[in-house]
Design a protein around this motif. Structure first.
Motif, PDB file in Angstrom:
ATOM      1  N   HIS A  26       0.827  -1.217   0.000  1.00 29.07           N
ATOM      2  CA  HIS A  26       0.000   0.000   0.000  1.00 29.07           C
ATOM      3  C   HIS A  26       0.856   1.260   0.000  1.00 29.07           C
ATOM      4  O   HIS A  26       0.917   1.985   1.013  1.00 29.07           O
ATOM      5  CB  HIS A  26      -0.959  -0.029   1.197  1.00 29.07           C
ATOM      6  CG  HIS A  26      -2.046  -1.049   1.023  1.00 29.07           C
ATOM      7  ND1 HIS A  26      -3.195  -0.799   0.314  1.00 29.07           N
ATOM      8  CD2 HIS A  26      -2.126  -2.338   1.409  1.00 29.07           C
ATOM      9  CE1 HIS A  26      -3.960  -1.882   0.287  1.00 29.07           C
ATOM     10  NE2 HIS A  26      -3.327  -2.839   0.946  1.00 29.07           N
ATOM     11  N   PRO A  27       1.442   1.574  -1.171  1.00 26.88           N
ATOM     12  CA  PRO A  27       2.289   2.777  -1.225  1.00 26.88           C
ATOM     13  C   PRO A  27       1.516   4.065  -1.021  1.00 26.88           C
ATOM     14  O   PRO A  27       2.105   5.090  -0.679  1.00 26.88           O
ATOM     15  CB  PRO A  27       2.892   2.715  -2.645  1.00 26.88           C
ATOM     16  CG  PRO A  27       2.049   1.775  -3.416  1.00 26.88           C
ATOM     17  CD  PRO A  27       1.437   0.823  -2.420  1.00 26.88           C
ATOM     18  N   GLU A  28       0.169   4.024  -1.180  1.00 28.58           N
ATOM     19  CA  GLU A  28      -0.603   5.270  -0.969  1.00 28.58           C
ATOM     20  C   GLU A  28      -0.645   5.610   0.532  1.00 28.58           C
ATOM     21  O   GLU A  28      -0.867   6.761   0.895  1.00 28.58           O
ATOM     22  CB  GLU A  28      -2.019   5.142  -1.574  1.00 28.58           C
ATOM     23  CG  GLU A  28      -3.012   4.244  -0.858  1.00 28.58           C
ATOM     24  CD  GLU A  28      -2.732   2.729  -0.989  1.00 28.58           C
ATOM     25  OE1 GLU A  28      -1.744   2.347  -1.637  1.00 28.58           O
ATOM     26  OE2 GLU A  28      -3.500   1.943  -0.397  1.00 28.58           O
ATOM     27  N   LEU A  29      -0.427   4.607   1.401  1.00 27.20           N
ATOM     28  CA  LEU A  29      -0.370   4.863   2.854  1.00 27.20           C
ATOM     29  C   LEU A  29       1.068   4.877   3.354  1.00 27.20           C
ATOM     30  O   LEU A  29       1.441   5.646   4.237  1.00 27.20           O
ATOM     31  CB  LEU A  29      -1.127   3.749   3.609  1.00 27.20           C
ATOM     32  CG  LEU A  29      -2.623   3.625   3.346  1.00 27.20           C
ATOM     33  CD1 LEU A  29      -3.191   2.403   4.073  1.00 27.20           C
ATOM     34  CD2 LEU A  29      -3.338   4.894   3.804  1.00 27.20           C
ATOM     35  N   PHE A  30       1.888   3.974   2.795  1.00 32.68           N
ATOM     36  CA  PHE A  30       3.285   3.842   3.217  1.00 32.68           C
ATOM     37  C   PHE A  30       4.156   4.237   2.021  1.00 32.68           C
ATOM     38  O   PHE A  30       4.418   3.436   1.130  1.00 32.68           O
ATOM     39  CB  PHE A  30       3.569   2.395   3.665  1.00 32.68           C
ATOM     40  CG  PHE A  30       2.790   1.999   4.882  1.00 32.68           C
ATOM     41  CD1 PHE A  30       3.311   2.232   6.150  1.00 32.68           C
ATOM     42  CD2 PHE A  30       1.538   1.413   4.779  1.00 32.68           C
ATOM     43  CE1 PHE A  30       2.587   1.893   7.279  1.00 32.68           C
ATOM     44  CE2 PHE A  30       0.807   1.067   5.901  1.00 32.68           C
ATOM     45  CZ  PHE A  30       1.336   1.307   7.162  1.00 32.68           C
ATOM     46  N   SER A  31       4.576   5.500   2.037  1.00 37.92           N
ATOM     47  CA  SER A  31       5.180   6.094   0.842  1.00 37.92           C
ATOM     48  C   SER A  31       6.695   5.958   0.830  1.00 37.92           C
ATOM     49  O   SER A  31       7.363   6.013   1.858  1.00 37.92           O
ATOM     50  CB  SER A  31       4.798   7.580   0.820  1.00 37.92           C
ATOM     51  OG  SER A  31       5.718   8.315   0.062  1.00 37.92           O
ATOM     52  N   SER A  32       7.240   5.795  -0.377  1.00 37.32           N
ATOM     53  CA  SER A  32       8.694   5.838  -0.553  1.00 37.32           C
ATOM     54  C   SER A  32       9.130   7.249  -0.932  1.00 37.32           C
ATOM     55  O   SER A  32      10.266   7.645  -0.667  1.00 37.32           O
ATOM     56  CB  SER A  32       9.131   4.858  -1.642  1.00 37.32           C
ATOM     57  OG  SER A  32       8.802   3.545  -1.257  1.00 37.32           O
ATOM     58  N   ALA A  33       8.215   8.016  -1.579  1.00 35.75           N
ATOM     59  CA  ALA A  33       8.564   9.382  -1.986  1.00 35.75           C
ATOM     60  C   ALA A  33       8.901  10.222  -0.754  1.00 35.75           C
ATOM     61  O   ALA A  33       9.777  11.086  -0.800  1.00 35.75           O
ATOM     62  CB  ALA A  33       7.420   9.999  -2.770  1.00 35.75           C
ATOM     63  N   GLY A  34       8.230   9.941   0.369  1.00 28.31           N
ATOM     64  CA  GLY A  34       8.474  10.691   1.607  1.00 28.31           C
ATOM     65  C   GLY A  34       9.883  10.491   2.149  1.00 28.31           C
ATOM     66  O   GLY A  34      10.356  11.262   2.994  1.00 28.31           O
TER      67      GLY A  34
END
Ligand code: HEM
Length: 402
Positions: A52-60
């Protein structure tokens, strides 16, 4: 949980698995030090976060892991490991063109040509630090080859990789180390710039040429994206492979009967490697940043928190792996999580497996036995890695052995 665990505690560094086992039982989503990071330790939550990248982001991560003293953005900031959809998909699509399993498999003759003389040197020296004498030169040669660097630069790759990887551990007061890391980053950029320009004008049959010329819908990688990806190869592909080889050798050295069984049947090597990856995954857990407050396994993780999805714990989770705390080279098919899960699944997994297989095939054929003491191991200081940084080992040549 009475007191916040600290991942840098020497006892935890030496063996984090008892802590993971306790957390899975008592607090599967839990805040720890340093940085007040959140740990997810059960298979279910680890897989959920990575899906779930929309909740757990790599961009951040670009902001969360920002290094102020570097004087420029994090070298990985424009790369795909710090990107979410849809940008991640575009970058990965471009890079994949140069990184197919077939392209990586074609590196086997090169890997073998590096491994053979390294093993000859090990057997001549008899007592070595396996990490410095074998793992480092092998991994840096392969990455050097992928980056299209001249062979004489392969030795520098090791220092660059160490310095780039050390970036997040340098303390604000350690200005001497900061200066060294800055120099390495600048040096590496300058070399990569040269290689990129050269391949732009005169393409060769190599990964950098393919990356420079890769297109999706007519659009290619920008110069910054190219840099970030080449930096990423160095960070993602070097220390991880070193640690995998070190863990494999340590586990073999501790099990002479297994060593003998594998010598008698080299075909067992791939399955052994999978169990090493499950039992001692080099990357303890990928990092993410929450995009909003997330409720998971009864805990509330605030928005903007740094989270580690601890695959090393998930791969021993009793709900998922029977008798997970036992090393069992006959086990099958459980290791995948060691290379991550979901959209960021490791692009270099076939290459890491290839290097480990060729290394062990040659070592087992030419070496009759291993010696050394577990007390002499020095563990890697990196927060998210687990493996020996120093592994003193003694090798018995096959023609003098049993
Ligand atoms: C045993 C060795 C290796 C291990 C354990 C490993 C592990 C991982 C893990 C866990 C991830 C996911 C990170 C995340 O979800 O944020 C990852 C991503 C990645 N790995 Fe590896 N890796 C290894 C070797 C390599 C090698 C040899 C290369 C390349 C030469 C490589 C290139 C990459 C790249 C490019 C990504 C980013 C993929 C993306 O963001 O879409 N890795 N690796």
């Amino acid at each position: 949980m009475s007191e916040r665990p600290n991942l840098l505690d020497p006892a935890v560094k030496a063996n984090p698995y008892p802590l993971y086992e306790r957390l899975r039982r008592e607090a599967p989503v839990c805040q720890v030090d340093p940085r007040g990071m959140w740990l997810l330790t059960r298979y279910e939550e680890v897989q959920y976060a990575l899906k779930h990248p929309e909740l757990f982001s790599s961009a951040g991560l670009g902001q969360a892991l920002k290094v102020d003293w570097l004087g420029r953005p994090h070298p990985l900031a424009s790369g795909m490991s710090f990107a979410d959809p849809p940008r991640h998909g575009r970058l990965r699509g471009l890079v994949q063109q140069a990184f197919t399993p077939a392209a990586l498999a074609s590196l086997e003759p090169f890997v073998r040509s590096v491994v053979e003389p390294l093993v000859t040197n090990l057997l001549e020296a008899r007592r070595v630090d396996f990490i410095q004498a074998f793992c480092m030169p092998l991994a840096s040669s392969v990455i050097g080859q992928l980056l299209g660097l001249d062979t004489f630069l392969f030795k520098r790759v090791k220092r660059w990789a160490e310095d780039v990887a050390a970036m997040s551990n340098v303390t604000p007061r350690d200005t001497a180390r900061q200066a060294q890391v800055r120099t390495s980053v600048e040096e590496l950029r300058a070399y990569l710039e040269e290689v990129i320009d050269a391949r732009r004008h005169q393409p060769r049959q190599d990964t950098v040429s393919e990356l420079v010329h890769a297109r999706v819908d007519g659009e290619g990688l920008s110069q910054e994206e190219l840099f970030s990806f080449l930096f990423l190869l160095l960070v993602a592909g070097m220390e991880t492979t070193v640690v995998l080889l070190g863990n494999a050798m340590r586990l073999l050295r501790e099990r002479p009967e297994l060593f003998a069984r594998m010598r008698a049947d080299i075909g067992r090597v791939p399955r052994f490697i999978e169990e090493v990856l499950r039992y001692e995954p080099p990357v303890l857990g990928p990092l993410r940043v929450t995009t909003q407050e997330v409720e998971l396994a009864g805990a509330r993780i605030p928005a903007g928190s740094l989270v580690m999805a601890v695959v090393a714990s998930a791969l021993r989770d009793e709900r998922y792996v029977p008798d997970g705390e036992r090393f069992d080279p006959e086990r099958d098919g459980l290791s995948q999580l060691a290379f991550g899960h979901g959209i960021h699944f490791c692009l270099g997994a076939p290459l890491a497996r290839l290097e480990a297989r060729v290394a062990l095939e040659v070592l087992l054929t030419r070496c009759a036995g291993l010696g050394g003491r577990s007390e002499d191991i020095v563990w890697s200081p990196a927060l998210a890695m687990r493996g020996p940084a120093v592994l003193p080992i003694e090798l018995l040549p096959a023609d003098q052995g049993a």
